[in-house]
Design a protein around this motif. Structure first.
Motif, PDB file in Angstrom:
ATOM      1  N   ILE A 114      -4.170  -3.338   4.240  1.00 47.56           N
ATOM      2  CA  ILE A 114      -3.828  -2.261   5.178  1.00 47.56           C
ATOM      3  C   ILE A 114      -4.603  -1.001   4.826  1.00 47.56           C
ATOM      4  O   ILE A 114      -4.867  -0.718   3.649  1.00 47.56           O
ATOM      5  N   THR A 115      -5.019  -0.286   5.873  1.00 44.56           N
ATOM      6  CA  THR A 115      -5.464   1.094   5.692  1.00 44.56           C
ATOM      7  C   THR A 115      -5.061   1.865   6.941  1.00 44.56           C
ATOM      8  O   THR A 115      -5.051   1.318   8.038  1.00 44.56           O
ATOM      9  N   THR A 116      -4.692   3.109   6.759  1.00 41.91           N
ATOM     10  CA  THR A 116      -4.356   3.981   7.887  1.00 41.91           C
ATOM     11  C   THR A 116      -4.389   5.420   7.406  1.00 41.91           C
ATOM     12  O   THR A 116      -4.058   5.694   6.249  1.00 41.91           O
ATOM     13  N   PRO A 117      -4.797   6.336   8.275  1.00 37.82           N
ATOM     14  CA  PRO A 117      -4.724   7.745   7.885  1.00 37.82           C
ATOM     15  C   PRO A 117      -3.276   8.219   7.852  1.00 37.82           C
ATOM     16  O   PRO A 117      -2.983   9.286   7.343  1.00 37.82           O
TER      17      PRO A 117
ATOM     18  N   SER B 118      -6.860   9.173   1.653  1.00 36.73           N
ATOM     19  CA  SER B 118      -7.215  10.438   1.006  1.00 36.73           C
ATOM     20  C   SER B 118      -6.784  10.385  -0.454  1.00 36.73           C
ATOM     21  O   SER B 118      -5.934   9.570  -0.836  1.00 36.73           O
ATOM     22  N   LEU B 119      -7.337  11.270  -1.258  1.00 33.35           N
ATOM     23  CA  LEU B 119      -6.935  11.355  -2.664  1.00 33.35           C
ATOM     24  C   LEU B 119      -5.481  11.788  -2.767  1.00 33.35           C
ATOM     25  O   LEU B 119      -4.740  11.310  -3.617  1.00 33.35           O
TER      26      LEU B 119
ATOM     27  N   ARG C 140      -9.982   4.400   0.930  1.00 36.54           N
ATOM     28  CA  ARG C 140     -10.990   4.320   1.974  1.00 36.54           C
ATOM     29  C   ARG C 140     -11.979   5.445   1.729  1.00 36.54           C
ATOM     30  O   ARG C 140     -11.574   6.587   1.495  1.00 36.54           O
ATOM     31  N   VAL C 141     -13.274   5.126   1.777  1.00 31.96           N
ATOM     32  CA  VAL C 141     -14.274   6.169   1.583  1.00 31.96           C
ATOM     33  C   VAL C 141     -15.026   6.425   2.872  1.00 31.96           C
ATOM     34  O   VAL C 141     -15.125   5.557   3.744  1.00 31.96           O
ATOM     35  N   ASN C 142     -15.553   7.611   2.987  1.00 30.63           N
ATOM     36  CA  ASN C 142     -16.441   7.969   4.086  1.00 30.63           C
ATOM     37  C   ASN C 142     -17.848   8.040   3.509  1.00 30.63           C
ATOM     38  O   ASN C 142     -18.176   8.987   2.799  1.00 30.63           O
TER      39      ASN C 142
ATOM     40  N   LYS D 216     -11.817  12.565   9.711  1.00 37.84           N
ATOM     41  CA  LYS D 216     -10.483  12.426   9.097  1.00 37.84           C
ATOM     42  C   LYS D 216     -10.353  11.089   8.383  1.00 37.84           C
ATOM     43  O   LYS D 216      -9.300  10.769   7.844  1.00 37.84           O
ATOM     44  N   LEU D 217     -11.433  10.257   8.421  1.00 38.46           N
ATOM     45  CA  LEU D 217     -11.312   8.882   7.941  1.00 38.46           C
ATOM     46  C   LEU D 217     -12.005   8.677   6.600  1.00 38.46           C
ATOM     47  O   LEU D 217     -13.229   8.581   6.513  1.00 38.46           O
ATOM     48  N   GLY D 218     -11.231   8.630   5.546  1.00 38.54           N
ATOM     49  CA  GLY D 218     -11.767   8.280   4.238  1.00 38.54           C
ATOM     50  C   GLY D 218     -12.211   9.478   3.419  1.00 38.54           C
ATOM     51  O   GLY D 218     -12.484  10.567   3.937  1.00 38.54           O
TER      52      GLY D 218
END
Ligand SMILES: *Cc1c(COP(=O)(O)O)cnc(C)c1O
Length: 388
Positions: free
Chosen positions: A87-90, A111-112, A131-133, A152-154
């Motif tokens: 799973i990943t989600t903001p 995010s951290l 998740r990284v950008n 806003k993603l990663g």
């Protein structure tokens, strides 16, 4: 031709049909090309999270990836203990993280802050990462671009590199995830993104256990899957990483059809308009992104143009103007192709129109798997809170 068969066999429209054989072929081609060293294959369910499909493909994938608690619950039901759930989600929510940590095997925080807040609580049940950008844009339209300015993603890679140089994070971070493209027709963006990762994170990569390459790539015959397998082999060999790949649209998109019937045909200031018993509300991306889905009946040239319109009160409820072999008639059926992904999951009942029924094509016959009626519409708008 499949589309002619569908038009003949469907007892009703509008109908959404997914071709199980097309999905099976995509998964098999991936397996064959990826071989032993290719990435583990997850189906990213958000484009078509249909439980009967999830149950069918669960034995053919290494797991699923979800973007919310509800998706994760549906995935867990379909997996029934097999495979892994990612799973990943903001938007991780405070009240949900414990359940997510229990359900999911891999959690990528956006995010951290969120990593610091929740990851320790999940130790023992889930492997946690970020998740990284990668800060490399491949998409001209910022609405699709996870690497757009001020995304806003990663966690931006340069920010992560700084954090890793400080105390404490390196020991706790188990994996990284990125997802940077949409509908990409080649793996060049992946090569470039991985080079970016290597440049910023270098030896830090060796301390991680896994990497998730995201989705957004096509998987059709034109794609060089051996190249993907090669990149995966390199990440395993040089960095000791377990590699995951999580396509959504590439699996469901080419397998899906939306079939509609013509309700009315007339002239409007010199153009033929055919009103259908579906609408852009059954495929909202047509309106959101102002693009026309492919139409099975469209002819190359020399045909008669007609505007295919949805049946709601919105003037812009239009699929597009298509060249047809002949002027359409009331009762004709039309088939929009390549609409398996991001269609029904965004559909709504605007104007009180019913949702399309869902049929599965197994290569020989159609099977009705879901239908809706007035009771479903009423439940949505009855104003009766569900029992707690
Ligand atoms: C949407 C999404 C995917 C799947 O993308 P497709 O374009 O459907 O292949 C994979 N990973 C993440 C994080 C996503 O948000």
């Amino acid at each position: 031709m499949l589309t002619e068969t569908l038009k003949r066999l469907l007892p009703e429209t509008p109908a959404f049909v997914y071709d199980q054989t097309a999905i099976d072929r995509t998964l098999l081609r991936f397996r064959q090309a990826a071989g032993e060293t290719g990435p583990k294959l997850l189906y990213s369910v958000k484009s078509f999270p249909f439980l009967p499909l999830l149950r069918r493909i669960a034995p053919r994938v290494d797991g699923f990836s979800a973007s919310s608690l509800f998706e994760a619950k549906l995935c867990a039901e379909a997996l029934a203990g097999r495979g892994s759930l990612h799973i990943t989600t903001p938007g991780f929510r405070p009240g949900e993280t414990d359940e997510i940590g229990r359900l999911c095997d891999f959690v990528s925080f956006n995010s951290l802050n969120q990593f610091d807040r929740w990851s320790a609580r999940m130790q023992g049940t889930a492997s946690t990462g970020l998740r990284v950008n990668p800060q490399r844009s491949f998409l001209p339209d910022p609405r699709y671009d996870p690497c757009r300015p001020h995304s806003k993603l990663g966690v931006p890679l340069d920010r992560l590199a700084l954090a890793l140089a400080g105390a404490g994070l390196e020991e706790r971070l188990q994996g990284i995830h990125f997802h940077t493209v949409f509908d990409s027709a080649g793996f060049e963006p992946l090569t470039e993104t991985l080079a970016e990762l290597e440049k910023h994170l270098g030896e830090h990569l060796k301390r991680l256990q896994w990497i998730n390459l995201g989705g957004g790539y096509r998987l059709d015959r034109s794609m060089n899957l051996e190249r993907l397998a090669g990149l995966s082999a390199w990440l395993q060999r040089d960095y000791g990483l377990e590699v995951y790949f999580e396509p959504g649209k590439a699996v469901a998109g080419p397998a899906g059809y939306l079939v509609a019937s013509v309700l009315d045909v007339f002239d409007s200031a010199g153009k033929t308009v055919a009103v259908l018993d579906t609408s852009v509300n059954h495929h909202p991306e047509v309106f959101e992104y102002q693009r026309s889905p492919r139409l099975a009946e469209a002819c190359e040239e020399g045909g008669e143009n007609a505007i295919l319109a949805g049946g709601t009160c919105l003037a812009g409820d239009l699929f597009g103007e298509y060249p047809l072999p002949a002027r359409p008639h009331v009762g004709d059926r039309f088939v929009f192709k390549n609409v398996g992904a991001y269609t029904l999951v965004k559909a709504n009942r605007f104007n009180g129109h019913n949702l399309p029924s869902i049929y599965r094509w197994d290569g020989e016959a159609l099977h009705l798997e879901q239908s809706h009626g007035y009771e479903d519409y009423r439940r949505q708008w009855a104003g009766e809170p569900a029992a707690q």
